[in-house]
Design a protein around this motif. Structure first.
Motif, PDB file in Angstrom:
ATOM      1  N   ARG A 136     -78.057 -21.099  12.869  1.00  0.00           N
ATOM      2  CA  ARG A 136     -76.986 -20.780  11.936  1.00  0.00           C
ATOM      3  C   ARG A 136     -76.147 -19.634  12.486  1.00  0.00           C
ATOM      4  N   LYS A 138     -73.932 -16.762  11.128  1.00  0.00           N
ATOM      5  CA  LYS A 138     -73.632 -16.069   9.882  1.00  0.00           C
ATOM      6  C   LYS A 138     -72.824 -14.809  10.172  1.00  0.00           C
ATOM      7  N   THR A 142     -70.163 -10.427   5.984  1.00  0.00           N
ATOM      8  CA  THR A 142     -70.057 -11.210   4.749  1.00  0.00           C
ATOM      9  C   THR A 142     -71.266 -12.092   4.498  1.00  0.00           C
ATOM     10  N   SER A 144     -71.462 -15.069   5.397  1.00  0.00           N
ATOM     11  CA  SER A 144     -71.009 -16.454   5.238  1.00  0.00           C
ATOM     12  C   SER A 144     -71.249 -17.250   6.510  1.00  0.00           C
ATOM     13  N   ASP A 145     -71.387 -18.565   6.351  1.00  0.00           N
ATOM     14  CA  ASP A 145     -71.610 -19.447   7.491  1.00  0.00           C
ATOM     15  C   ASP A 145     -70.294 -19.783   8.177  1.00  0.00           C
TER      16      ASP A 145
END
Length: 330
Positions: A136, A138, A142, A144-145
């Motif tokens: 992933r 990230k 933040t 977020s992805d």
């Protein structure tokens, strides 16, 4: 073993039966239940460890398959512990990727790879019996992805990076110890015990009941299968004996890493196991003698590994007089 509801172990089936297209449904059922996504296998690809030899009981068993989406799936059964197992499965996925793209092809031809490891040995620590790993991206601030754009069939499609990078599943068979409550639990019970619930509706296990029944094997297949089980029992007994003597952990770390720290950790573990065993038996005198023999055994192995006698006596507490007889034969 002669019971009607006993079925062939999955590692044996992978090596001898699941490469047959008629039996793809068993493998498809297991992978679908594990990943939560319906899987259809179109072919079994050549793999390195499809071998039959007296030594293969110590070797991994694997299948490399391609599904209907063109993804590659590597399924491995590991019977004995391997020190650098994570590095090996990483190498396996990278090798699969490079083997299935030709020089000069565009990067959109890189295959998605799923690596599934079924472990019948202790590896790592954790409170679950199935672990899933993926890549992933990230945001540091933040959380977020990251979403990336890719071309698929002439159309730009938004994807998370984990849709491209390999995914890993580690199935710890020995860590499963519960009453089956889900399709995945039923598969875990079969992997561990060779038993299938009578009224199962779990994908793949219905096919196991029809195709992998022990009593349906020929006499020759049954003899070979029983020999396979005997080999596993002998192998596990050898490893258990080594652990009881306090040698397995110390020698594995000390010799593999070539560091005195590994030997010290092995000695500490061996002494701790000796103490626990002695206390359980409730014999103080037996404990003291057991610890002494344990230290002597470890000291001898350290000498055999080339460790100097001064360091050996310092680490084990065994005097040079106690080791004179052995040292004189080196």
């Amino acid at each position: 073993m002669g019971q009607d509801n006993t079925y062939i172990r999955f590692d044996w089936a992978m090596k001898h039966m699941l490469r047959d297209k008629a039996n793809f449904d068993i493998l498809e059922g297991f992978i679908s239940v594990l990943t939560g996504e319906e899987v259809h296998i179109v072919e079994i690809l050549e793999s390195e460890s499809n071998q039959d030899s007296p030594d293969d009981k110590f070797n991994r068993v694997d299948i490399k398959a391609k599904n209907s989406k063109g993804h590659l799936i590597i399924v491995e059964v590991q019977l004995t512990r391997q020190l650098h197992y994570l590095q090996r499965i990483l190498y396996g996925t990278c090798k699969a990727i490079t083997e299935h793209i030709n020089i000069g092809e565009k990067y959109d031809q890189v295959k998605k790879v799923y690596s599934i490891s079924i472990l019948y040995c202790d590896y790592g620590q954790g409170d679950d019996y199935v672990y899933h790993g993926l890549t992933r991206f990230k945001g540091l601030h933040t959380g977020s992805d990251l979403v990336v754009s890719m071309r698929e069939e002439g159309v730009i499609v938004q994807h998370l990076p984990q849709k491209v990078f390999p995914e890993y599943y580690i199935v710890r068979v020995n860590a499963y110890n519960k009453v089956p409550e889900s399709p995945l639990d039923e598969w875990m019970a079969y992997l561990k015990t060779g038993k299938v619930k009578e009224n199962t509706r779990t994908p793949g296990l219905q096919e196991v009941k029809r195709k992998l029944r022990y009593l349906s094997m020929s006499d020759k297949e049954r003899r070979e299968y029983d020999a396979h089980l005997d080999n596993i029992m002998v192998q596990n007994d050898v490893l258990d004996t080594a652990r009881e003597e306090g040698l397995a952990e110390g020698l594995e770390k000390g010799l593999a890493e070539g560091r005195e720290k590994g030997l010290a950790e092995g000695l500490e573990k061996g002494l701790a196991e000796g103490r626990e065993k002695g206390l359980a038996e409730g014999r103080e005198k037996g404990l003291a003698e057991g610890q002494r023999k344990e230290r002597i055994a470890i000291a001898r192995n350290m000498l055999a590994a080339g460790i100097g006698i001064d360091l050996v006596t310092s680490m084990t507490g065994i005097t040079s007089d106690e080791l004179n007889d052995y040292e004189g034969n080196i």
